[in-house]
Design a protein around this motif. Structure first.
Motif, PDB file in Angstrom:
ATOM      1  N   GLU A  60       4.218   8.973   7.181  1.00  0.00           N
ATOM      2  CA  GLU A  60       5.110   7.766   7.414  1.00  0.00           C
ATOM      3  C   GLU A  60       6.188   7.852   7.997  1.00  0.00           C
ATOM      4  O   GLU A  60       6.176   7.246   8.593  1.00  0.00           O
ATOM      5  N   GLU A  61       7.052   8.721   8.016  1.00  0.00           N
ATOM      6  CA  GLU A  61       8.041   8.945   9.556  1.00  0.00           C
ATOM      7  C   GLU A  61       7.176   8.982  10.602  1.00  0.00           C
ATOM      8  O   GLU A  61       8.003   7.825  11.440  1.00  0.00           O
ATOM      9  N   TYR A  62       6.307   8.759  10.941  1.00  0.00           N
ATOM     10  CA  TYR A  62       6.062   8.973  12.104  1.00  0.00           C
ATOM     11  C   TYR A  62       5.813   7.159  12.894  1.00  0.00           C
ATOM     12  O   TYR A  62       5.782   6.832  13.249  1.00  0.00           O
ATOM     13  N   TYR A  63       4.778   7.126  11.648  1.00  0.00           N
ATOM     14  CA  TYR A  63       4.701   5.516  11.876  1.00  0.00           C
ATOM     15  C   TYR A  63       5.436   4.532  10.989  1.00  0.00           C
ATOM     16  O   TYR A  63       5.930   3.711  11.857  1.00  0.00           O
ATOM     17  N   LEU A 102       0.797  19.539   1.610  1.00  0.00           N
ATOM     18  CA  LEU A 102       0.024  18.491   1.344  1.00  0.00           C
ATOM     19  C   LEU A 102       1.005  17.066   1.549  1.00  0.00           C
ATOM     20  O   LEU A 102       0.776  16.273   2.393  1.00  0.00           O
ATOM     21  N   LEU A 103       1.685  17.179   0.768  1.00  0.00           N
ATOM     22  CA  LEU A 103       2.858  16.416   0.424  1.00  0.00           C
ATOM     23  C   LEU A 103       3.981  16.133   2.184  1.00  0.00           C
ATOM     24  O   LEU A 103       4.044  14.722   1.971  1.00  0.00           O
ATOM     25  N   GLU A 104       4.054  17.498   2.118  1.00  0.00           N
ATOM     26  CA  GLU A 104       4.987  17.488   3.611  1.00  0.00           C
ATOM     27  C   GLU A 104       4.066  16.626   4.697  1.00  0.00           C
ATOM     28  O   GLU A 104       4.908  16.356   5.574  1.00  0.00           O
ATOM     29  N   HIS A 105       2.829  16.818   5.082  1.00  0.00           N
ATOM     30  CA  HIS A 105       2.151  16.055   5.922  1.00  0.00           C
ATOM     31  C   HIS A 105       2.377  14.504   5.394  1.00  0.00           C
ATOM     32  O   HIS A 105       1.889  14.083   6.424  1.00  0.00           O
ATOM     33  N   MET A 106       2.381  14.474   4.359  1.00  0.00           N
ATOM     34  CA  MET A 106       2.065  12.723   4.426  1.00  0.00           C
ATOM     35  C   MET A 106       3.795  12.529   4.570  1.00  0.00           C
ATOM     36  O   MET A 106       3.493  11.347   5.189  1.00  0.00           O
ATOM     37  N   ALA A 107       4.545  13.069   3.568  1.00  0.00           N
ATOM     38  CA  ALA A 107       5.985  12.035   4.727  1.00  0.00           C
ATOM     39  C   ALA A 107       6.490  12.796   6.103  1.00  0.00           C
ATOM     40  O   ALA A 107       6.721  11.411   6.718  1.00  0.00           O
ATOM     41  N   ALA A 108       5.881  13.612   6.903  1.00  0.00           N
ATOM     42  CA  ALA A 108       6.170  13.236   8.459  1.00  0.00           C
ATOM     43  C   ALA A 108       4.939  12.106   9.201  1.00  0.00           C
ATOM     44  O   ALA A 108       5.774  11.191  10.085  1.00  0.00           O
ATOM     45  N   MET A 115       0.933  -1.391   0.237  1.00  0.00           N
ATOM     46  CA  MET A 115      -0.150   0.285   0.141  1.00  0.00           C
ATOM     47  C   MET A 115       0.572   1.224   0.257  1.00  0.00           C
ATOM     48  O   MET A 115       1.070   2.010  -0.484  1.00  0.00           O
ATOM     49  N   LEU A 116       1.421   1.028   0.698  1.00  0.00           N
ATOM     50  CA  LEU A 116       2.897   2.639   0.839  1.00  0.00           C
ATOM     51  C   LEU A 116       3.774   2.522  -0.281  1.00  0.00           C
ATOM     52  O   LEU A 116       3.121   3.625  -1.165  1.00  0.00           O
ATOM     53  N   ALA A 117       4.048   1.526  -1.225  1.00  0.00           N
ATOM     54  CA  ALA A 117       4.369   1.319  -2.791  1.00  0.00           C
ATOM     55  C   ALA A 117       3.662   1.874  -3.651  1.00  0.00           C
ATOM     56  O   ALA A 117       3.643   3.262  -4.318  1.00  0.00           O
ATOM     57  N   TYR A 118       2.384   1.614  -3.100  1.00  0.00           N
ATOM     58  CA  TYR A 118       1.745   1.867  -4.324  1.00  0.00           C
ATOM     59  C   TYR A 118       1.240   3.594  -3.891  1.00  0.00           C
ATOM     60  O   TYR A 118       0.965   4.251  -4.984  1.00  0.00           O
TER      61      TYR A 118
END
Length: 69
Positions: A66-69, A58-64, A24-27
């Motif tokens: 993903e890094e958190y999890y 929004l891209l920064e939020h996605m990266a943050a 799912m992350l790769a997709y």
């Protein structure tokens, strides 16, 4: 036949649940990159109004997240 990054299924070397998550992350990564490829800095930073987020934020939020999890 779809590329492997578009298949949501367990990945070799991971438990079934983690393999699904990796898929799912790769997709998400592949489709996000396709959506923003070619956008200019001005397009990424555009704000529709004072209450909006830019595409870049929004891209920064996605990266943050993903890094958190």
């Amino acid at each position: 036949m779809p590329s492997p990054e578009y298949l949501i299924e367990p990945r070799a070397g991971y438990s079934p649940a983690i393999g699904h998550l990796v898929s799912m992350l790769a997709y998400t990564r592949a489709t996000t990159l396709m959506a923003v490829r070619g956008l200019t800095q001005a397009q990424l930073d555009f704000l529709l109004d004072d209450d909006a987020n830019s595409i870049a934020m929004l891209l920064e939020h996605m990266a943050a997240i993903e890094e958190y999890y």
